[in-house]
Structures are given as C-alpha cells and as structure tokens.
Design a protein around this motif. Sequence first.
Motif, PDB file in Angstrom:
ATOM      1  N   VAL A 179       3.487  17.960  -2.221  1.00 58.71           N
ATOM      2  CA  VAL A 179       3.684  16.516  -2.365  1.00 58.71           C
ATOM      3  C   VAL A 179       3.284  15.754  -1.244  1.00 58.71           C
ATOM      4  O   VAL A 179       2.600  14.805  -1.179  1.00 58.71           O
ATOM      5  N   LEU A 226       0.484  12.856  -1.261  1.00 59.25           N
ATOM      6  CA  LEU A 226       0.723  11.380  -1.041  1.00 59.25           C
ATOM      7  C   LEU A 226       0.047  10.948   0.254  1.00 59.25           C
ATOM      8  O   LEU A 226      -0.399   9.944   0.350  1.00 59.25           O
ATOM      9  N   SER A 239      -3.280  10.128  -1.147  1.00 62.25           N
ATOM     10  CA  SER A 239      -3.560   8.994  -2.199  1.00 62.25           C
ATOM     11  C   SER A 239      -3.254   7.684  -1.189  1.00 62.25           C
ATOM     12  O   SER A 239      -3.869   6.482  -1.609  1.00 62.25           O
ATOM     13  N   ALA A 240      -2.335   7.849  -0.185  1.00 64.85           N
ATOM     14  CA  ALA A 240      -2.133   6.456   0.620  1.00 64.85           C
ATOM     15  C   ALA A 240      -3.245   6.158   1.266  1.00 64.85           C
ATOM     16  O   ALA A 240      -3.743   5.032   1.512  1.00 64.85           O
ATOM     17  N   ASP A 260       0.869  -1.218   0.069  1.00 65.11           N
ATOM     18  CA  ASP A 260       0.055  -0.019  -0.034  1.00 65.11           C
ATOM     19  C   ASP A 260       0.947   1.235  -0.023  1.00 65.11           C
ATOM     20  O   ASP A 260       0.543   2.030  -0.634  1.00 65.11           O
ATOM     21  N   ARG A 318      -0.063  -9.216  -5.235  1.00 64.83           N
ATOM     22  CA  ARG A 318      -1.274  -9.256  -4.665  1.00 64.83           C
ATOM     23  C   ARG A 318      -2.237 -10.095  -5.610  1.00 64.83           C
ATOM     24  O   ARG A 318      -3.112 -10.970  -4.957  1.00 64.83           O
ATOM     25  N   THR A 344       0.296   2.791   8.945  1.00 63.22           N
ATOM     26  CA  THR A 344       0.773   2.878   7.408  1.00 63.22           C
ATOM     27  C   THR A 344       0.729   4.303   7.188  1.00 63.22           C
ATOM     28  O   THR A 344       1.840   4.661   6.748  1.00 63.22           O
ATOM     29  N   ILE A 389      12.308  11.641   2.712  1.00 61.07           N
ATOM     30  CA  ILE A 389      12.733  11.621   1.299  1.00 61.07           C
ATOM     31  C   ILE A 389      12.942  12.947   0.508  1.00 61.07           C
ATOM     32  O   ILE A 389      13.861  13.234   0.255  1.00 61.07           O
ATOM     33  N   LEU A 390      11.761  13.670   0.877  1.00 60.42           N
ATOM     34  CA  LEU A 390      11.691  15.073   0.164  1.00 60.42           C
ATOM     35  C   LEU A 390      12.975  15.840   0.562  1.00 60.42           C
ATOM     36  O   LEU A 390      13.785  16.639  -0.185  1.00 60.42           O
ATOM     37  N   ALA A 412       1.214   4.368  -3.006  1.00 60.34           N
ATOM     38  CA  ALA A 412       0.957   5.663  -2.879  1.00 60.34           C
ATOM     39  C   ALA A 412       2.162   6.598  -3.499  1.00 60.34           C
ATOM     40  O   ALA A 412       1.886   7.635  -3.695  1.00 60.34           O
ATOM     41  N   PHE A 413       3.284   5.936  -3.604  1.00 59.97           N
ATOM     42  CA  PHE A 413       4.342   6.808  -4.016  1.00 59.97           C
ATOM     43  C   PHE A 413       4.486   6.698  -5.636  1.00 59.97           C
ATOM     44  O   PHE A 413       4.439   5.711  -6.139  1.00 59.97           O
ATOM     45  N   GLN A 442      -3.896  -1.052  11.506  1.00 59.82           N
ATOM     46  CA  GLN A 442      -2.657  -1.287  10.728  1.00 59.82           C
ATOM     47  C   GLN A 442      -2.833  -0.069   9.606  1.00 59.82           C
ATOM     48  O   GLN A 442      -1.576   0.483   9.502  1.00 59.82           O
ATOM     49  N   ASN A 478      -7.719  -1.064  -0.792  1.00 60.65           N
ATOM     50  CA  ASN A 478      -7.177  -2.436  -0.809  1.00 60.65           C
ATOM     51  C   ASN A 478      -8.017  -2.933   0.570  1.00 60.65           C
ATOM     52  O   ASN A 478      -8.224  -4.280   0.363  1.00 60.65           O
ATOM     53  N   MET A 533       9.029   9.486  -7.595  1.00 61.12           N
ATOM     54  CA  MET A 533       9.499  10.065  -6.303  1.00 61.12           C
ATOM     55  C   MET A 533      10.407   8.615  -5.925  1.00 61.12           C
ATOM     56  O   MET A 533      11.584   9.089  -5.197  1.00 61.12           O
ATOM     57  N   PHE A 538      -5.365   4.589  -1.046  1.00 60.38           N
ATOM     58  CA  PHE A 538      -4.999   3.155  -1.494  1.00 60.38           C
ATOM     59  C   PHE A 538      -5.443   1.998  -0.333  1.00 60.38           C
ATOM     60  O   PHE A 538      -5.758   1.097  -0.480  1.00 60.38           O
ATOM     61  N   VAL A 539      -5.153   2.656   0.821  1.00 60.69           N
ATOM     62  CA  VAL A 539      -5.264   1.824   2.089  1.00 60.69           C
ATOM     63  C   VAL A 539      -6.924   1.408   2.012  1.00 60.69           C
ATOM     64  O   VAL A 539      -7.394   0.295   2.426  1.00 60.69           O
ATOM     65  N   VAL A 562       3.997   6.249   5.858  1.00 63.51           N
ATOM     66  CA  VAL A 562       4.074   7.109   4.798  1.00 63.51           C
ATOM     67  C   VAL A 562       4.469   8.480   4.811  1.00 63.51           C
ATOM     68  O   VAL A 562       5.197   9.082   4.411  1.00 63.51           O
ATOM     69  N   LEU A 596       8.006   8.832   5.586  1.00 63.07           N
ATOM     70  CA  LEU A 596       8.874   8.500   4.580  1.00 63.07           C
ATOM     71  C   LEU A 596       8.846   9.540   3.524  1.00 63.07           C
ATOM     72  O   LEU A 596       9.877  10.238   3.041  1.00 63.07           O
ATOM     73  N   VAL A 597       7.688  10.427   3.242  1.00 66.02           N
ATOM     74  CA  VAL A 597       7.650  11.488   2.332  1.00 66.02           C
ATOM     75  C   VAL A 597       8.379  12.515   2.850  1.00 66.02           C
ATOM     76  O   VAL A 597       9.177  13.050   2.000  1.00 66.02           O
TER      77      VAL A 597
END
Lengths: 504, 277, 306
Positions: free
Chosen positions: C274, C278, C281-282, B116, B155, C15, C26-27, B120-121, C11, C289, B125, C285-286, C19, C22-23
Amino acid sequence: MEKPRLSRRRFLLGSGAVLGVAAGPRAARAQARRGHIIAGLSERMLTLDPANHYSISSTSVLRHVYDPLLDVTNDDKFVPALAESWKPVNNTTWRFTLRKGVRFHDGTPFTADSVLFTLKRVRDNTKLIKSFVYQDLEDVRKDDDYTVTVTTKRPFGSLPAHLTMLGMLPPGAAGNEDAFFGKPVGTGPFRFVSWTHGDHVDLEANAKYWKPALPKVEKLTVRFIPELSTRAAALRAAEIHVIDRVWPDMVSTLRATPGIKVLDTPAVEAQRWHFQLAREAGKDPRIRKAVSLAIDRNTIIKELLLGYARPVVSPIPPGLIGHTNLGQKPYDPDKARAILKQAGYQTLTLDFVLMKDLYPKQLEIAQAVAAMLSEVGIKVSIRNLEIATAREQRTAGNYDLFFSGWAHMPHDPDWYFGQWFTRAGAEKLTRFSDPRVEQLIAEGRVPDPKVRQQKYEEIEKILWEEEPEIWPYYSVAIYAISDKLRNFEARRDYYVLLHEVGIA
Amino acid sequence: MSRLLRQPMIVAGGVLLVAVIVASAAAPWLVAADPIKPVFGQRLQPPRGLGGAAGHPLGTDNLGRDILARLLYGGRISLVLAASAVALAAGAGVVIGLAAGLVGGRLDALVMRLADVQLAFPVIMLAIAIVAVVGTSPAALVSVLALSGWVLYARTVRAAVLTIRRLDYVEAARTLGAGDLRVVAVHILPNTLAPILVLGSSQFATMVLLESGLSFLGLGLQPPQPSWGLMLAEGRDYLSNAWWLATVPGIAISLVVLGANLLGDGLRDLLDPRLRQ
Amino acid sequence: MRSYLVTRIWQSAVTLVGVSILVFVILRVVPGDPAKMLLPEGAPQSAVDELNRHLGLREPLWVQYGIFLRSVVRGDFGQSFQYRSPALRVVVERVPATIQLALTAMALTVLVGVSIGIVAAVRQGSAYDYAGTVLAVLGQSLPNFWLGIMLMLLFGVTLRWLPTSGFHGWQSLVLPSVTLAAFPTALVARLTRSSLLEILGQEYIRTGRAKGLGEPRVVLRHALKNATIPLLTVLGLQIGTLLGGAVITESIFAWPGMGKLVVDAIFFRDFPVVQTILILSATIFVVINLLVDLLYTVIDPRIRYG
C-alpha cells in the motif's frame, strides 16, 4: 576449445533423440505427454515457499512443483509420496522410510538430509506461516540416508496429515533462500518457469519425474481469476480448461454450454457459525438451543444452495477420522418460541457478523437466517464486514454469531478441535472453555486411530449437546471442466491437481 | 416561472425526477409486497413481460423478494444519500475552488496540494480511516462520499476563475468598486455554472455505486435493507443467469441521471448570462 | 515563471513526505492485524505476536517510520506481507498492464468524448444531439461491472471475437478499455458540448461568424480552444482515476493492474505494498497536476501565475 565441445554436445543431443525414437516404450511415453492445460483458480497463490502459507490454492499449485512425504487421496487415505512407509514407534516417535532414486529438478538426489532441512527449517524459522504447527517437534534424526525418525514433545497423531501439505526442499536452499525461491526446484511432476504475482504461474513437465508416465501434459498454466463470472466466461469461451469454486446458481448455465462438464463432490468442509460465549446471548444455552431450533437447515440447502450441500450429522464431515452420526438437528420454531418464553426473553437482538465475500452465497443465507429467527422473536442485525475488521471484531468479542466455515485442511480434525475448543486456542475467539473437552482433545492426539476415533466421538457428543456453534451444512465442492480433460478428479479438499490429468 | 416552463429540457428532467422521488416516497402505498422478507420457492422470477408471474411486475430477486418493492423502498435511501453527497461535494468544492482561485498564493497552493494528496488515496483507504476515527453512521458515509467528490469541482471552478478573473468586464466591475462577493456572485459564478451542473448531474450514479461499494465497511447499509447500490451488488453474481436483478436498479439509476442531465443542461441554458439575451 | 516552477517542485516534495506520513499512520492506526490475515483462521495468539514481531510491527510508530524512510532512500520499499517478495517488485510487475489500460482508455475518452460533444453542440437540438445525450446518460449510469460482464458475455463467450479476460496482446485490451472509458467518455462529451455551446454564444465567435468564417473553422479554431480549460482539468483528474481506480474493471477482466492490487493490499493489510503504490501514485498525481496547471497558461495566455 569452445567450439568443438559445443558441436559434440549438439551431436550427443541429436543422437539421443534418434535413440529415443528407436526405443519403443520410451517413445510411447514421450508421445503420451502432450498439450497445455490452463486452469483458472479462484484464489491467488501467495508464495513459492511450501512452508510459508496456509492457502488452499498455494497448496494446489505447489503440489505440482514439490512432493510432500505423503499424499492424501480423495477418499481420505494417506498414501506414500516421498516416504515409502511410515509408522509410529511410540506415542511421541514417528519413523519414515524414504523413497530411493528420486532427484530434484536440478539433479541433486532426494535423501534424509532434505527431510531434516525441511522439517527443522519450518520448526526453527518462526517467520514461516506454518511454523506454529511444527513447534511440537522435539528432534528430527537421520538414521541412514533413507530413514528419518521424528520425535515430538507430546503425542502428534496428526503429523502425517500435516506432512501432506509440506513440500520437501533440497538442503542446498539453506542460506540463500531468497535466491532459491526466485527459481525454486522440487522433486515434483512440474518444473517452475515463472510467476506474476496475483496473475498466473507457468510450469513445464519434469520429464524425469519418479512416477512413471507422469505428468501427462507438457505445460501447465494456472491463472488466478477471483471473479466467478470471469472464470466461468473464460471456461465457456474455451480459453481455460478447469475452474474451481463454482456457485450452485452457475451450474445450469455451465451445463447448458456444449463442451463443458460440471463435477461436484462433498467437501471436507463444515459450515460453522460460532456463538460469542461470553456475551449475553451466547452464554445462555437456552438461547443457543432456541436459535438452533429456529433455523430451517433443509430450506437453506434446498432453496438457496440448490441441493449443493449436505445435512450435518456431526461436527466432523464424513470421511475424516472422528466422523460419527448423531442425527440431524431438528427444525422446530414452536419449541424455540417456547424455550425463549420460558427463559423470559421478550426482545433479543443477535449481532451476526460476516467476512465479506468469503463463503458462497453467505449474504443470502444470512438474510434467510435473519428471517427465520425473526419468526421466533429474535431480531438479527447483519454486519457484513471487511475481513480484517471482522476478525478484529471477533477478537474483541463484538458479535453474537459469526459466519464461518472450516475446511479440514490436512484431512484431520485435531487442528479444528485444538484451535476452537481449547482454552488457549479459543480465548481470543469464542471464549470456549470446557475441561472435559480439553482433556479429550489431549488424549485424542495419540497416533492410534482407534483411540482417536473414540475420543473424538465423545467430544462431538458434548458439543452436539451444548451447541457452542451452529453447524448448518457440509459444503459441496463444485468444479467445471472442459470435456477435453481426461482423468480429472473433483477433490474434496478444493485442491486442483493436474499432474495425472491429460488433454485431448 | 413562465420562462422556466418554456424550457422543454427543464420540464422533462423535472417531471422525471419528481416522478422517481414521489414513487419512492410513496412506496408503502404503491406496493403491497414486503421488500425484506424472503419468499422461498419464488426465487429469480423474471419480469412479467418475460414469462414471470403476474404478482411481480419486475420479477423477484435471489431471495424471492419483489424487485419493484425493493426498488421503491431502496430509492428512498439511495436518492437521499446520493443527493446529499453530491450537494455537499459540490458546495464544498465550489467554495474551496473560488477561494483558491480568487485569493491565490499560499491558500491556492495549500488547497491544491491537499487535493493532490487526497486524490492519491483510494476512496476505500479514506473510508477505512474515517470509520476508524468517527465510527460508522449515515453522516460518516455522506462525508466519505463527499470527500471523494469535492476535488473535481474545486479544480474546475479554480480553473474557471483563473480564466475569468482577468477578463475585461470583471476587471471593469472591480474598478467600478464592486466588492469581491458581488464580483463572484454576478460575474464569476454564472460563468462556472456550466461545468458544475454537468459534473453534479453525472456524479449521482457514481455516488450510488460507491455507497454499495462501502457497505462492507459498515458504512452504508447492511442487508436485508434495500438500496439501489446493494441491489446492484447482489445482482452482480447473477448477471449470466438472472440479468434483471442488476439491470432493474441500473435502469432506475439511468432514469435519475437522465433527469438530472436534462435538468442540468436546461438550467445551464436558462442561467447562462449570454444565451439569455 | 521559473520561480513559480521552483516553488511548485518544492511544494511537491513536501506533499510527498506528507503523503508518506499519512499513509504510514493511517495503516497502523486502523483496526486489522497483518499477522492475523496471513495466518490461518484460529492460529494461536502466540503465533500472531511472533509474526508481527518479525514483520517489525511491534516497534514504536516513529521507529518504524524511521526504518521505512531510511530504506526508501535506498530504493527498498520493504517486503510485501502477503507475497513475501519485495513490495517494489510486486508493484512494478503491474506497471505495464496498468499504463496500457489507462492510456488506451484515455485515448478513447478524448477521441470519442470530444467528437460526440462537438457534433452535439454544433447540431444542437438535432437527432445527433439527442443520441449523444442518450449515450452520455448510459455511460454515466451503467455500473462498470454490468457493462464489463455484458461485453464479456457477448464478445467473449457468444461471439468469441475477443478474449474474455487476462493480459495478453491488444485483443485483450479492447473490452477492458471500453468498459473503463465509458464513464469519462460520457463526462467529456457532456462537458465539451456545454462548454462549446457557451462559447459559441460569445461575442467574438459571433463576430467570426459574421466575418464569414466557415462553421467548422469557427468551431475548431476558436471555440474548441477555449473549451479546453474545463476539459483539461477533468482529464487531468481522470488520468489518476484510470491509473489507480480501475478496480472493478480490473477484477472483472482479471487484468493485472494497480487498482486491484492496492485494494487487495488494503484489505490484506499488506502495508509495504500500500505504501509503495500510494507514494508512487501521489508522485504521478503531483506531476500530472503540475503539467495541467502549466498547460493552462499555454492554452489560455490570460492565466498567469504570479
């Protein structure tokens, strides 16, 4: 109470309209203003704050909403806008006489207070992108409601040029800037209506604009369409009326479409590929000379740019103060080989760094240059990098030759010289340093145009000799428009200005 | 072997792929033109059948270079890069998916949440981050490409495992004492093969495009080196006046995808435990 | 089931925090300086430093993250560096266009992809099957920009049936959604075909046929239902791609969507935008799914989560 007042206002509005029809010239003027122009620009507008960007498209769009003190014409003359006249009192003092009877869109009058607010704001609020240019302002004084005196810490001959890019704000914006720029007002020919970031801006005519009979249209929409194929397709499908930054190869396709005209003009931009002067290759003047001799500039202009570029005869393009003719740089691969041989270079590799998608046809041109240099025994490795990374590489000095161009934004070369050829400016860029040039740049900052011309010519002679950069060509700006547009001017500075343009 | 050859899809797909691979590998012997050196004055010539000169069967590009030569030389790089990326993504994805599906519990949760996060990335990136950490190299490029693709397999395989693991015959095999690995090899893998082959053969084109998309990060290739991805990218600005620049490499990619699809579908039929009977 | 759901939600929260960290890291670790991107080429270093100070980028990393978390809790995602307006506003402006395009493309994918797949599987080896294969190959291998520009030139410029670009009205949705749907449609068509073929060969379907159930009923009732698991998985993943990954389609059609915005923001080093996209969108996604995993159990009761 409420009701009668409402109906009276409606009555007044109605009678105004009737009177308008009766009054001859006014009616003619109202009738002349009609239509809706839609422009497609290549670059996104970033902000509604005229002091907070150095983007060409933002300058273009915001020129319609705000007026600056001065305008610059397409033949590089500075002409009155909100300032009726200006003159240097001495080397560090400028006096501006302001236009009377101008009002902001919300009805407040334009006076010296606006100028004081705008100039002090850009100097003192160092968050603003333009702030660094105005750090040299010492004081901005109001002599009376329509006269302003600006004193500077050192001679600031390019101040009028810079002011062409700075729209005047009402002093009422102070203290609540976020709200103000949500719905900004200027004195310009159009009022702001709405903006979707990165997509489009809607403007409507300012019926009370101080220039008579302008603007010519009721509505103006600027769409931001970075993809050239899409801009061109939208124009060909008659969805928009004007596009900027057309590439030479697209010209024939556009010309072949009925109803479309292509216009071009020499831009106030010189391409300049700078050497890293602290690395082995760039440090050696013989190598710089050999590289320059090995590049066939005319082939690049003729074959790759299809003639849409001009040969360079001095670092400053024609029309700007300081331009002179030092003759074209020769193409002589034999001489280049001889120089390299004499200097004892057997194998030489040049790191040629490009900023992704920034200049038209840059990858093609870079590949052509690589082939030309390989003819004289120099191997070129092209690195086409994402812009932020490329700039980091440049700061770190990890390049030999850097593909770049310089649009002389305020129609004045002082900025170019100051950034690239002074120690302080170049230390994180090209590592250029030459006390003679530094001295001349300082002397060229005075207001007197004759002195400036002479100093700049001297600087250019030194640069032309030393070649810290390759100047391959002056750019040409290409626009395409619908033939319904009247009075459109293809600007040398890439601005798309539409307040004097009408539509059939 | 004879059974393999009786499958017309496998034969057609195989022949197609082998032809493309051989032609790319043999590029220096097949074309005389230089794929890198510009020829001014010969820019943008159309393919031969469409009014182009005899010397350039597929026309010339924006620097007057022979497109056929660039296509064949470019295939060497693009085929290897894309194929290794797909193989790596599929391999890693299948193993991870199997593990998540079979072991379940914490591992499953961890892996799937990781997926997941990664989805998202945007790939760009991820690529920028990888470049910042390990620098630029072909290996870095392949790992970025594989990283962008593994989740799809993981998946899919996991979902298949979840379905299959409770089927009667799998349960039966287990009670009969078959080890986990045996169950995986005999019962589960063959059943997940269909979607894996479909995904793998369709991912090839995506990888070629991504490879060109990442070149500006210093990953991938820098011009004048030819690759199918770079050829597509260079042709993009010429679609309205010289369409063949981008179309020729596009067709080459289509041929490879067609070959991979035929081969994939044929193999699936061949290996399908039920269709075999 | 309930405990499974609770675990999954917990969870998901972990997550999302992961994220965001992490973002953030990284940035700030990758090369590239936001102030330099904002200032003109060759602005003095002092101006660069000053602007970075204003953008809050000279604080230690953990202080920056602390400030960020505190504001996010209040619903403030910071000011976009490039646009100088609230990042959340810049992002939210793009939501309608993004969702319209993603949903239309998704609908096209399911309708067209599954139909082609069914026809190809039921009439395996027929002309329909081969035509389906050719379409699928084209869909998988045509670069988005190629298809997009060609459609635009044909339907926008030459025929003038549809607008070339922009976001205004359903007409402007047609070309981008077709372009965007091409790849997933091809993928879904092939997956449907192969899954169906496999299931059509299975015992119970043969039994169904032997019992005299008509062909269409067999296909629809039994086979298709069982082919949904791989399809659902791939569709779940594609939704994400359609929402945030439509970069090329969006730039070809000047479509004001999220995919282009995030890529531009990455290139511009516009950290707040960004981060906002992110994290959004995370979350999507979560959630998607999670829904897909739950749908598995609904569609195939054999799947159970302990």
